[in-house]
Design a protein around this motif. Structure first.
Motif, PDB file in Angstrom:
ATOM      1  N   ILE A 108       0.829  -1.214   0.000  1.00 31.66           N
ATOM      2  CA  ILE A 108       0.000   0.000   0.000  1.00 31.66           C
ATOM      3  C   ILE A 108       0.860   1.259   0.000  1.00 31.66           C
ATOM      4  O   ILE A 108       0.697   2.147  -0.847  1.00 31.66           O
ATOM      5  CB  ILE A 108      -0.939   0.000   1.219  1.00 31.66           C
ATOM      6  CG1 ILE A 108      -1.900  -1.180   1.147  1.00 31.66           C
ATOM      7  CG2 ILE A 108      -1.716   1.315   1.290  1.00 31.66           C
ATOM      8  CD1 ILE A 108      -2.696  -1.403   2.419  1.00 31.66           C
ATOM      9  N   LEU A 109       1.799   1.350   0.936  1.00 26.51           N
ATOM     10  CA  LEU A 109       2.583   2.582   1.095  1.00 26.51           C
ATOM     11  C   LEU A 109       3.506   2.838  -0.094  1.00 26.51           C
ATOM     12  O   LEU A 109       3.783   3.991  -0.434  1.00 26.51           O
ATOM     13  CB  LEU A 109       3.402   2.509   2.388  1.00 26.51           C
ATOM     14  CG  LEU A 109       2.565   2.499   3.676  1.00 26.51           C
ATOM     15  CD1 LEU A 109       3.460   2.248   4.884  1.00 26.51           C
ATOM     16  CD2 LEU A 109       1.804   3.801   3.834  1.00 26.51           C
ATOM     17  N   ALA A 110       3.977   1.766  -0.733  1.00 29.25           N
ATOM     18  CA  ALA A 110       4.840   1.936  -1.903  1.00 29.25           C
ATOM     19  C   ALA A 110       4.039   2.350  -3.139  1.00 29.25           C
ATOM     20  O   ALA A 110       4.621   2.720  -4.161  1.00 29.25           O
ATOM     21  CB  ALA A 110       5.597   0.639  -2.190  1.00 29.25           C
ATOM     22  N   ASN A 111       2.712   2.302  -3.036  1.00 33.05           N
ATOM     23  CA  ASN A 111       1.858   2.667  -4.165  1.00 33.05           C
ATOM     24  C   ASN A 111       0.911   3.818  -3.831  1.00 33.05           C
ATOM     25  O   ASN A 111      -0.155   3.948  -4.430  1.00 33.05           O
ATOM     26  CB  ASN A 111       1.056   1.447  -4.626  1.00 33.05           C
ATOM     27  CG  ASN A 111       1.923   0.427  -5.335  1.00 33.05           C
ATOM     28  OD1 ASN A 111       2.317   0.611  -6.483  1.00 33.05           O
ATOM     29  ND2 ASN A 111       2.238  -0.659  -4.644  1.00 33.05           N
ATOM     30  N   ASP A 112       1.307   4.639  -2.852  1.00 34.79           N
ATOM     31  CA  ASP A 112       0.546   5.833  -2.539  1.00 34.79           C
ATOM     32  C   ASP A 112       0.432   6.714  -3.779  1.00 34.79           C
ATOM     33  O   ASP A 112       1.412   6.890  -4.519  1.00 34.79           O
ATOM     34  CB  ASP A 112       1.228   6.611  -1.405  1.00 34.79           C
ATOM     35  CG  ASP A 112       0.439   6.518  -0.109  1.00 34.79           C
ATOM     36  OD1 ASP A 112      -0.768   6.248  -0.163  1.00 34.79           O
ATOM     37  OD2 ASP A 112       1.037   6.725   0.969  1.00 34.79           O
ATOM     38  N   PHE A 113      -0.752   7.255  -3.993  1.00 36.83           N
ATOM     39  CA  PHE A 113      -1.070   8.122  -5.135  1.00 36.83           C
ATOM     40  C   PHE A 113      -1.222   7.339  -6.451  1.00 36.83           C
ATOM     41  O   PHE A 113      -1.710   7.879  -7.424  1.00 36.83           O
ATOM     42  CB  PHE A 113      -0.028   9.226  -5.343  1.00 36.83           C
ATOM     43  CG  PHE A 113       0.136  10.130  -4.168  1.00 36.83           C
ATOM     44  CD1 PHE A 113      -0.934  10.872  -3.696  1.00 36.83           C
ATOM     45  CD2 PHE A 113       1.357  10.252  -3.527  1.00 36.83           C
ATOM     46  CE1 PHE A 113      -0.789  11.722  -2.614  1.00 36.83           C
ATOM     47  CE2 PHE A 113       1.506  11.099  -2.446  1.00 36.83           C
ATOM     48  CZ  PHE A 113       0.430  11.837  -1.981  1.00 36.83           C
ATOM     49  N   VAL A 114      -0.777   6.085  -6.486  1.00 31.35           N
ATOM     50  CA  VAL A 114      -0.879   5.279  -7.703  1.00 31.35           C
ATOM     51  C   VAL A 114      -2.109   4.373  -7.601  1.00 31.35           C
ATOM     52  O   VAL A 114      -3.030   4.448  -8.416  1.00 31.35           O
ATOM     53  CB  VAL A 114       0.391   4.442  -7.932  1.00 31.35           C
ATOM     54  CG1 VAL A 114       0.241   3.608  -9.201  1.00 31.35           C
ATOM     55  CG2 VAL A 114       1.611   5.342  -8.010  1.00 31.35           C
ATOM     56  N   GLN A 115      -2.113   3.523  -6.588  1.00 31.79           N
ATOM     57  CA  GLN A 115      -3.255   2.634  -6.366  1.00 31.79           C
ATOM     58  C   GLN A 115      -4.084   3.023  -5.145  1.00 31.79           C
ATOM     59  O   GLN A 115      -5.212   2.572  -4.995  1.00 31.79           O
ATOM     60  CB  GLN A 115      -2.765   1.188  -6.184  1.00 31.79           C
ATOM     61  CG  GLN A 115      -2.215   0.552  -7.458  1.00 31.79           C
ATOM     62  CD  GLN A 115      -1.791  -0.891  -7.225  1.00 31.79           C
ATOM     63  OE1 GLN A 115      -0.886  -1.155  -6.430  1.00 31.79           O
ATOM     64  NE2 GLN A 115      -2.436  -1.817  -7.909  1.00 31.79           N
ATOM     65  N   PHE A 116      -3.500   3.876  -4.286  1.00 29.23           N
ATOM     66  CA  PHE A 116      -4.180   4.230  -3.040  1.00 29.23           C
ATOM     67  C   PHE A 116      -4.031   5.724  -2.763  1.00 29.23           C
ATOM     68  O   PHE A 116      -3.084   6.360  -3.216  1.00 29.23           O
ATOM     69  CB  PHE A 116      -3.606   3.424  -1.865  1.00 29.23           C
ATOM     70  CG  PHE A 116      -3.693   1.942  -2.049  1.00 29.23           C
ATOM     71  CD1 PHE A 116      -4.843   1.247  -1.696  1.00 29.23           C
ATOM     72  CD2 PHE A 116      -2.632   1.236  -2.599  1.00 29.23           C
ATOM     73  CE1 PHE A 116      -4.922  -0.117  -1.886  1.00 29.23           C
ATOM     74  CE2 PHE A 116      -2.704  -0.131  -2.788  1.00 29.23           C
ATOM     75  CZ  PHE A 116      -3.853  -0.816  -2.435  1.00 29.23           C
ATOM     76  N   ASN A 117      -4.968   6.244  -1.993  1.00 26.77           N
ATOM     77  CA  ASN A 117      -4.902   7.635  -1.568  1.00 26.77           C
ATOM     78  C   ASN A 117      -5.346   7.703  -0.109  1.00 26.77           C
ATOM     79  O   ASN A 117      -5.893   6.747   0.435  1.00 26.77           O
ATOM     80  CB  ASN A 117      -5.800   8.516  -2.446  1.00 26.77           C
ATOM     81  CG  ASN A 117      -5.375   9.976  -2.424  1.00 26.77           C
ATOM     82  OD1 ASN A 117      -4.464  10.358  -1.701  1.00 26.77           O
ATOM     83  ND2 ASN A 117      -6.035  10.796  -3.216  1.00 26.77           N
ATOM     84  N   LYS A 118      -5.110   8.865   0.528  1.00 27.81           N
ATOM     85  CA  LYS A 118      -5.508   9.011   1.919  1.00 27.81           C
ATOM     86  C   LYS A 118      -7.009   8.803   2.059  1.00 27.81           C
ATOM     87  O   LYS A 118      -7.774   9.177   1.185  1.00 27.81           O
ATOM     88  CB  LYS A 118      -5.132  10.412   2.433  1.00 27.81           C
ATOM     89  CG  LYS A 118      -3.700  10.512   2.992  1.00 27.81           C
ATOM     90  CD  LYS A 118      -3.605   9.781   4.315  1.00 27.81           C
ATOM     91  CE  LYS A 118      -2.182   9.823   4.880  1.00 27.81           C
ATOM     92  NZ  LYS A 118      -1.890  11.023   5.637  1.00 27.81           N
ATOM     93  N   GLY A 119      -7.431   8.236   3.201  1.00 33.04           N
ATOM     94  CA  GLY A 119      -8.847   7.957   3.399  1.00 33.04           C
ATOM     95  C   GLY A 119      -9.339   8.250   4.790  1.00 33.04           C
ATOM     96  O   GLY A 119      -9.766   7.338   5.499  1.00 33.04           O
ATOM     97  N   TYR A 120      -9.262   9.493   5.203  1.00 34.34           N
ATOM     98  CA  TYR A 120      -9.734   9.842   6.543  1.00 34.34           C
ATOM     99  C   TYR A 120     -11.263   9.887   6.586  1.00 34.34           C
ATOM    100  O   TYR A 120     -11.921  10.205   5.596  1.00 34.34           O
ATOM    101  CB  TYR A 120      -9.178  11.197   6.976  1.00 34.34           C
ATOM    102  CG  TYR A 120      -7.719  11.154   7.329  1.00 34.34           C
ATOM    103  CD1 TYR A 120      -7.284  10.522   8.489  1.00 34.34           C
ATOM    104  CD2 TYR A 120      -6.769  11.721   6.493  1.00 34.34           C
ATOM    105  CE1 TYR A 120      -5.940  10.463   8.806  1.00 34.34           C
ATOM    106  CE2 TYR A 120      -5.418  11.669   6.806  1.00 34.34           C
ATOM    107  CZ  TYR A 120      -5.017  11.043   7.966  1.00 34.34           C
ATOM    108  OH  TYR A 120      -3.686  10.981   8.275  1.00 34.34           O
ATOM    109  N   VAL A 121     -11.814   9.601   7.764  1.00 30.72           N
ATOM    110  CA  VAL A 121     -13.256   9.718   7.937  1.00 30.72           C
ATOM    111  C   VAL A 121     -13.642  11.188   7.839  1.00 30.72           C
ATOM    112  O   VAL A 121     -12.817  12.082   8.053  1.00 30.72           O
ATOM    113  CB  VAL A 121     -13.712   9.126   9.294  1.00 30.72           C
ATOM    114  CG1 VAL A 121     -13.429   7.641   9.340  1.00 30.72           C
ATOM    115  CG2 VAL A 121     -13.024   9.838  10.464  1.00 30.72           C
ATOM    116  N   LYS A 122     -14.908  11.459   7.534  1.00 26.81           N
ATOM    117  CA  LYS A 122     -15.360  12.826   7.262  1.00 26.81           C
ATOM    118  C   LYS A 122     -15.096  13.773   8.429  1.00 26.81           C
ATOM    119  O   LYS A 122     -14.660  14.916   8.231  1.00 26.81           O
ATOM    120  CB  LYS A 122     -16.849  12.829   6.927  1.00 26.81           C
ATOM    121  CG  LYS A 122     -17.386  14.198   6.522  1.00 26.81           C
ATOM    122  CD  LYS A 122     -18.856  14.144   6.173  1.00 26.81           C
ATOM    123  CE  LYS A 122     -19.345  15.485   5.631  1.00 26.81           C
ATOM    124  NZ  LYS A 122     -19.121  16.597   6.561  1.00 26.81           N
TER     125      LYS A 122
END
Length: 514
Positions: A108-122
């Motif tokens: 996950i961390l090696a693919n930040d912005f590529v496959q994953f993005n930040k996901g904080y609750v509202k």
């Protein structure tokens, strides 16, 4: 207990046929819904868990855990017992997958912005603001992170270390001179409660003396960050900002509804007050009424720069708030846990004290610490690492899948939240021998990649990683090199409604000069 036949007879005697049929229909509908959701939870993606009803899911169970003295991670701990290391749940209307392994963290961390993005609750996003480094898009993140880097450069940190050391030394000396216990972690809610207790008990018993000092005892990380960022030193201003920041922090894990009296409502109102105060400071500076040399001034001096080389006012204010809250919560909590762990492990405490005394012996009386001194604290650095591993002030790192993918054979759907469970990784017996034991010497050996992630990793690694480590080293140096202490309340219970683990007692201690 009534038998089924007796229950039917009772229903027939007291309710009409239509009512009975309606109740039975509702019961059957609920039962079928639960079965369907449980079945779906087991099958989709191959990840076990329980999603519950649409939108609501297990949100109330999560908030209930957060409102207990075991903390919100108790929610995760229980589901891992029920479902296994990998599990799914539904929180605040979103599906969350908890990722328990270093391999999953790497993917996950090696693919930040590529496959994953930040996901904080509202509620968390609303608290820090949409222009915060925690919430912005990839393009804005790179620009804002680059422009925020100045306070964390080695030149700025060298100056910060001396300022923090000077402030800390003076406050510790004052506390010892007063001869009273003080609370390492004291927030506004506790202050109000303690003051009420003091007033009440003084009327009951005139000879009673309060044990704890409050509010300003050791809000050293908060004050030093406000000084570095905005040159704020006025005591009343600092305490008001601190109170509002605490309300914002408390709102980060709450139901995002503006209902008067709720934590979310109080937090958003506090945020609005903070934004108005920051606007006033910025306005005075642009008018030339004040122009100290600090981070805020360096940002305002870029007003005439091209858009990609400056921050607008919303970006400045949201990120000032983010940095201040980070110093108020995470670093302060880590310092508190370090004292607790060292108090429970005297051998490590004495070894650390000897290292710090060897540094002090080479310095003039009253001479402040430098970066060079901190670089000599080999065992101290391991104490910091072990404290961060065991305290897990950031329990997990939330991300959102930008597309369908697989993690360690498990299917992840687009839009699902994947939470890198740092706590589970840091307590994995396959990665750390006797993980529940405080043992700084375990860091004599190089750790497996992505097995130690208190600051995250990759392009979103915590911007203040070096400042946090240096702050803790200065604190541990002054505590062990100049004093011994006793913990006055060993209560292990956690503070309720906190989004990071903090002791309910705040860890009150009494210092004694060496």
């Amino acid at each position: 207990m009534l038998w089924k036949e007796e229950l039917v007879l009772l229903a027939q005697n007291y309710f009409d046929t239509t009512t009975v049929a309606a109740v039975l229909s509702i019961g059957i509908l609920v039962l079928v819904s639960k079965v369907c959701w449980r079945q779906r939870s087991k099958n989709v993606g191959g990840i076990p868990g329980h999603l519950g009803l649409p939108f609501v899911g297990e949100t109330f169970s999560f908030l209930s855990a957060n409102n207990s003295t075991r903390g919100c991670y108790q929610f995760v701990r229980l589901r891992r017992l029920w479902h296994g290391r990998w599990f799914r749940t539904r929180l605040f209307g979103k599906i969350h997958v908890f990722v328990p392994s270093a391999e999953g963290a790497k993917a996950i961390l090696a693919n930040d912005f590529v496959q994953f993005n930040k996901g904080y609750v509202k509620s968390m996003g609303d608290a820090v603001g949409e222009k915060s480094l925690l919430c912005v898009s990839h393009e804005d993140h790179r620009r804002i992170r680059r422009l925020l880097a100045d306070p964390f450069s080695m030149t700025s940190l060298s100056k910060f270390v001396k300022q923090f050391d000077d402030m800390l030394s003076k406050r510790l000396q004052k506390l010892v001179k007063d001869g009273k216990s003080f609370v390492l972690l004291d927030f506004s809610m506790k202050v109000i409660e303690n003051k009420n207790i003091v007033i009440f008990l003084k009327h009951v018993c005139l000879t009673w003396q309060p044990t704890y000092l409050t509010l300003c005892d050791l809000q050293i990380t908060f004050d030093s960050m406000c000084n570095m960022l905005m040159s704020l030193r006025d005591e009343s201003t600092l305490r008001q900002i601190e109170k509002d920041c605490s309300a914002v922090s408390d709102a980060m894990l709450s139901l995002p509804f503006m209902i008067p009296g709720t934590r979310y409502y109080k937090g958003i109102k506090a945020r609005n007050r903070l934004m108005e105060r920051l606007r006033e400071i910025i306005s005075r500076r642009r008018k030339g009424e004040e122009s100290p040399e600090d981070f805020l001034q360096s940002m305002l001096q870029r007003d005439s720069y091209p858009p990609d080389q400056k921050l607008d006012d919303s970006e400045i204010m949201d990120n000032l708030l983010t940095l201040i809250i980070a110093s108020q919560t995470t670093t302060a909590a880590a310092m508190m846990w370090s004292v607790k762990f060292l108090d429970e492990n005297r051998e490590a405490q004495e070894r650390l004290r000897e290292e710090q005394l060897s540094i002090l012996r080479k310095k003039e009386d009253g001479e402040l610490l430098t970066l060079e001194d901190l670089n000599k604290m080999s065992f101290g650095s391991k104490v910091v690492k072990e404290t961060l591993r065991m305290s897990n002030v950031l329990l997990w790192f939330p991300r959102v899948a930008l597309g369908d993918c697989r993690l360690e054979g498990f299917e992840i759907k687009k839009g699902w939240h994947v939470n890198i469970d740092a706590t589970c990784i840091h307590y994995d017996p396959d990665l750390y021998k006797d993980p529940m034991q405080f043992n700084p010497s375990r860091f004599d050996e190089i750790q497996k990649p992505y097995s130690f992630i208190p600051f995250g990793s990759g392009p979103r690694t915590c911007l203040g990683i070096n400042m946090a480590k240096l702050t803790m080293l200065v604190f541990l140096h002054r505590m062990t090199g100049g004093y011994r202490w006793t913990v006055d309340d060993p209560d292990p219970c956690l503070e309720k409604k906190a989004h990071i683990p903090r002791l309910r007692s705040g860890c009150p201690i009494t210092l004694k000069t060496l």
